[in-house]
Design an enzyme around this catalytic site. Structure first.
Site, PDB file in Angstrom:
ATOM      1  CG  HIS A 251       2.134  -0.151   4.186  1.00 48.16           C
ATOM      2  ND1 HIS A 251       2.043  -0.793   5.178  1.00 48.16           N
ATOM      3  CD2 HIS A 251       1.443   0.818   3.691  1.00 48.16           C
ATOM      4  CE1 HIS A 251       0.385  -0.975   6.082  1.00 48.16           C
ATOM      5  NE2 HIS A 251       0.320   0.322   4.812  1.00 48.16           N
TER       6      HIS A 251
ATOM      7  CG  ASP B 145      -2.529  -1.172   1.266  1.00 49.67           C
ATOM      8  OD1 ASP B 145      -2.024  -1.656   0.614  1.00 49.67           O
ATOM      9  OD2 ASP B 145      -2.743  -1.032   1.640  1.00 49.67           O
TER      10      ASP B 145
END
Length: 284
Positions: free
Chosen positions: A249, A102
């Protein structure tokens, strides 16, 4: 025979020849397009929509397609189901997992993740923020070239539960537009920042043709202080199980440990018999 009769006969013969030639051309001419192979990806429980896929072109191989109007009628596009909760895991048999990243793309960390995925011939999902994507379109183009799935993670990563409906739509639409421009297709998946979903997010996501995908295993690489590589590896390997979706991430802070952790746990997961893939959209 008179001259005007000769001219009339010639015109009739010429008209007949043109008609025959046109009929022959209409029966033989098609549109030349490159032959392609569709590569399906693994399923997600109850997902709705067209299959997410990558088209791999075969060089110098072509096939004839019928002229417009003579082929099989195309089905009308189907509407995406409005869900009341996000999808959390994959269905199906076997030791299958999904890796998701992400907040990117970030030129400091995303290339390292892509390099590792390419080394092991693995595809993953990247939920990108529009403000990051617009400045790094080359990385989205690379994701497309290497078969990864790009999803929508809003433009500025806001807490959606505090925004108006019109603001949520703007965050989603702007990101859809930049993904389409850089990746080549509009996104089929959406993930709410912080995992904060509400009715408007589900409804607007469906209106834009996207399914909501959350996660099953959180690597917690986003916490402060930043966890070390060993901690991230332990969390991913400890949560590994058939059907899980792993959250990591590639932006939003120091993600060097995330990059190194992927290098460590990915080959071990593969050696353990896990198949790392991306979800397939299915009509409900």
């Amino acid at each position: 025979m008179k001259d005007d009769q000769i001219i009339t006969r010639r015109r009739a013969l010429l008209a007949g020849a043109v008609a025959l030639g046109a009929a022959g051309v209409a029966g033989a001419v098609g549109v030349l397009v490159p032959d392609t192979v569709e590569e399906p990806v693994g399923p997600v429980a109850g997902a709705a929509g067209a299959p997410a896929r990558r088209l791999a072109s075969k060089p110098s191989v072509y096939r004839l397609e019928p002229l417009t109007g003579y082929g099989v009628p195309r089905a009308a596009p189907r509407r995406t189901l409005v869900r009341h909760e996000p999808l959390l895991r994959m269905s199906g048999r076997g030791r299958t997992m999904v890796l998701t990243f992400d907040d990117g793309p970030d030129p400091r960390y995303t290339p390292g993740i892509l390099n590792t995925l390419r080394r092991y011939d693995v595809r993953a999902m990247f939920f990108v923020c529009g403000e990051m994507a617009v400045a790094n379109k080359d990385l989205l183009a690379r994701m497309a070239d290497e078969g990864h799935i790009v999803g929508n993670h809003t433009w500025t990563h806001p807490l959606l539960t505090r925004l108006t409906r019109s603001r949520i739509r703007s965050e989603m639409e702007r990101t859809c537009d930049v993904i389409e421009d850089a990746y080549g297709e509009r996104p089929l998946w959406f993930r709410a920042p912080y995992g904060a979903w509400n009715r408007a997010a589900f409804q607007l996501g469906a209106e834009l043709g996207m399914d909501p995908l959350a996660w099953t295993v959180d690597s917690r690489d986003w916490t402060e202080p930043v966890p070390g590589t060993r901690t991230i590896v332990d969390r991913v390997e400890g949560g590994a199980a058939p059907g899980v979706v792993v959250l990591s991430h590639d932006a939003g802070g120091d993600r060097s440990h995330t990059v190194q952790a992927l290098r460590d746990y990915l080959p071990r997961l593969l050696d353990s018999g896990y198949h790392i893939t991306v979800p397939r959209r299915q009509y409900a």
